[in-house]
Design a protein around this motif. Structure first.
Motif, PDB file in Angstrom:
ATOM      1  N   ASP A  26       0.838  -1.207   0.000  1.00  0.00           N
ATOM      2  CA  ASP A  26       0.000   0.000   0.000  1.00  0.00           C
ATOM      3  C   ASP A  26       0.875   1.261   0.000  1.00  0.00           C
ATOM      4  OD1 ASP A  26      -2.320   1.435  -0.032  1.00  0.00           O
ATOM      5  OD2 ASP A  26      -2.809   1.124   2.081  1.00  0.00           O
TER       6      ASP A  26
ATOM      7  N   ASN B  31       1.312   3.377  -2.979  1.00  0.00           N
ATOM      8  CA  ASN B  31       1.841   3.808  -4.284  1.00  0.00           C
ATOM      9  C   ASN B  31       1.327   5.190  -4.661  1.00  0.00           C
ATOM     10  OD1 ASN B  31       2.929   1.269  -4.436  1.00  0.00           O
ATOM     11  ND2 ASN B  31       1.480   0.479  -5.951  1.00  0.00           N
ATOM     12  N   GLY B  32       0.045   5.420  -4.384  1.00  0.00           N
ATOM     13  CA  GLY B  32      -0.571   6.698  -4.752  1.00  0.00           C
ATOM     14  C   GLY B  32       0.066   7.851  -3.994  1.00  0.00           C
ATOM     15  N   ARG B  33       0.228   7.690  -2.693  1.00  0.00           N
ATOM     16  CA  ARG B  33       0.827   8.757  -1.884  1.00  0.00           C
ATOM     17  C   ARG B  33       2.291   8.985  -2.256  1.00  0.00           C
ATOM     18  NH1 ARG B  33      -1.313   6.142   3.418  1.00  0.00           N
ATOM     19  NH2 ARG B  33      -1.895   4.578   1.844  1.00  0.00           N
TER      20      ARG B  33
ATOM     21  N   ARG C 117      -0.678   8.651 -10.345  1.00  0.00           N
ATOM     22  CA  ARG C 117      -0.874   7.422  -9.571  1.00  0.00           C
ATOM     23  C   ARG C 117      -0.314   6.216 -10.340  1.00  0.00           C
ATOM     24  NH1 ARG C 117      -4.009   7.510  -5.140  1.00  0.00           N
ATOM     25  NH2 ARG C 117      -4.344   5.279  -5.386  1.00  0.00           N
TER      26      ARG C 117
ATOM     27  N   HIS D 113       2.273   3.253  -9.274  1.00  0.00           N
ATOM     28  CA  HIS D 113       2.110   1.792  -9.391  1.00  0.00           C
ATOM     29  C   HIS D 113       3.299   1.169 -10.129  1.00  0.00           C
ATOM     30  CE1 HIS D 113      -1.726   2.089  -7.558  1.00  0.00           C
ATOM     31  NE2 HIS D 113      -2.322   2.690  -8.563  1.00  0.00           N
TER      32      HIS D 113
ATOM     33  N   ALA E  60      -2.217  -7.486  -4.910  1.00  0.00           N
ATOM     34  CA  ALA E  60      -2.006  -6.612  -6.064  1.00  0.00           C
ATOM     35  C   ALA E  60      -3.253  -5.824  -6.439  1.00  0.00           C
ATOM     36  CB  ALA E  60      -1.548  -7.432  -7.264  1.00  0.00           C
TER      37      ALA E  60
ATOM     38  N   ARG F 177     -12.138   2.243  -8.126  1.00  0.00           N
ATOM     39  CA  ARG F 177     -11.236   3.360  -8.465  1.00  0.00           C
ATOM     40  C   ARG F 177     -11.528   3.893  -9.865  1.00  0.00           C
ATOM     41  NH1 ARG F 177      -5.395   2.547  -5.690  1.00  0.00           N
ATOM     42  NH2 ARG F 177      -6.185   1.867  -3.654  1.00  0.00           N
TER      43      ARG F 177
ATOM     44  N   GLU G 203      -7.241   4.405 -13.900  1.00  0.00           N
ATOM     45  CA  GLU G 203      -6.278   3.817 -12.953  1.00  0.00           C
ATOM     46  C   GLU G 203      -6.389   2.289 -12.984  1.00  0.00           C
ATOM     47  OE1 GLU G 203      -6.316   5.247  -8.901  1.00  0.00           O
ATOM     48  OE2 GLU G 203      -4.908   3.691  -8.251  1.00  0.00           O
TER      49      GLU G 203
HETATM   50  C1  IPE Z   1      -1.544   0.213  -3.320  1.00  0.00           C
HETATM   51  O1  IPE Z   1      -1.301   1.570  -3.405  1.00  0.00           O
HETATM   52  C2  IPE Z   1      -1.737  -0.417  -4.675  1.00  0.00           C
HETATM   53  C3  IPE Z   1      -3.113  -0.838  -4.978  1.00  0.00           C
HETATM   54  C4  IPE Z   1      -4.142  -0.746  -4.173  1.00  0.00           C
HETATM   55  C5  IPE Z   1      -3.350  -1.384  -6.287  1.00  0.00           C
HETATM   56  P1  IPE Z   1      -2.486   2.617  -3.395  1.00  0.00           P
HETATM   57  O2  IPE Z   1      -2.852   2.932  -4.814  1.00  0.00           O
HETATM   58  O3  IPE Z   1      -3.610   2.155  -2.552  1.00  0.00           O
HETATM   59  O4  IPE Z   1      -1.777   3.865  -2.733  1.00  0.00           O
HETATM   60  P2  IPE Z   1      -2.429   4.928  -1.758  1.00  0.00           P
HETATM   61  O5  IPE Z   1      -3.037   4.171  -0.613  1.00  0.00           O
HETATM   62  O6  IPE Z   1      -3.468   5.646  -2.557  1.00  0.00           O
HETATM   63  O7  IPE Z   1      -1.292   5.796  -1.344  1.00  0.00           O
END
Ligand code: IPE
Ligand code: IPE
Ligand code: MG
Length: 243
Positions: free
Chosen positions: A19, A21-23, A32, A36, A62, A70, A74
């Protein structure tokens, strides 16, 4: 790098919730999707390190069933990334004697991703050194419901409906339960992950975002795990001295 631990102190099955990747991307002004992509690089290194250490079962979360919620672009980019990852990794998986296994409902995945998965699973079927489980379109609750449905389909009588009978119908059939579950990015929850299998898993949470979770971070998590005293309901005295 030298393995830090004696093999008996290593988890037999290590599961991770990748968890953050987005941040990670947001903090760098990236998209985003780019987060990933960086997460995929971290996953590749993670698997290689686990293999080097001799961990027999590794599970990567994954894509959860809930992740369908989402934005469409994405989701599409995640599956495209997955497909490219599988194509690129096949030779490495074969060279490292790793068997790929999917946990989740494959039927709902885009055709090309499904094909790439089926191909990689078939080609690596003889891998003996490690099982790499990819939890993809995975839901722990749905996995339990499906197992229950299969017990009914198999004509089991009520007395034959046991924990073992159910476990044999989960995606993880035949594999040990996760000894350790790692979640990155500071979230303190399981997000529908391995709900039946996690009954006695040790949990490790770190604020590190997944793309930054490197070999040193893994070694730290494993060193922490090695100090855990797993009691399985017994008293500390019954278990013996802390390692
Ligand atoms: C985890 O990173 C990857 C997946 C859920 C596919 P996130 O995409 O959830 O990253 P955050 O939580 O938004 O930072
Ligand atoms: C869990 O992460 C799923 C994966 C890592 C694939 P999420 O980012 O989807 O979890 P929540 O929504 O924060 O619980
Ligand atoms: Mg997240």
């Amino acid at each position: 790098m030298e393995p830090p631990l004696h093999p008996t102190e290593l988890p037999r099955h290590l599961a991770v919730i990748m968890d953050g990747n987005g941040r990670w991307a947001q903090a760098r002004g990236l998209t985003r999707s780019q987060g990933h992509t960086a997460g995929t690089t971290a996953a590749r290194a993670f698997v290689a390190r686990c293999r080097e250490l001799g961990i027999g079962h590794v599970t990567l979360y994954a894509f959860s069933r809930e992740n369908w919620g989402r934005p469409k672009d994405e989701v599409e980019s995640l599956f495209e990334l997955m497909r490219r990852f599988l194509d690129k990794e096949l030779d490495t998986l074969l060279a490292q004697d790793i068997r790929l296994n999917v946990l989740g409902d494959m039927d709902a995945l885009p055709l090309l991703t499904r094909k790439a998965l089926a191909h990689t699973v078939a080609r690596t079927a003889k891998g003996r050194a490690m099982v790499l489980n990819l939890a993809l379109n995975y839901s722990g609750r749905d996995e339990i419901v499906r197992a229950a449905r299969r017990m009914v389909q198999d004509g089991l009588a009520p007395a034959q409906i046991t924990e073992q009978a159910l476990a044999e119908r989960l995606y993880t059939a035949g594999q040990p339960d996760p000894d350790l579950i790692i979640r990155t990015s500071g979230e303190l929850r399981l997000s529908n992950y391995l709900l039946f299998q996690c009954a006695y898993s040790e949990l490790y949470f770190t604020p590190t975002l997944w793309p930054d979770f490197d070999a040193a971070e893994l070694d730290k998590a494993l060193a922490d795990y090695a100090t855990r005293k797993r009691r399985f309901g017994k008293t500390a005295e019954q278990i013996g001295p802390t390692p």
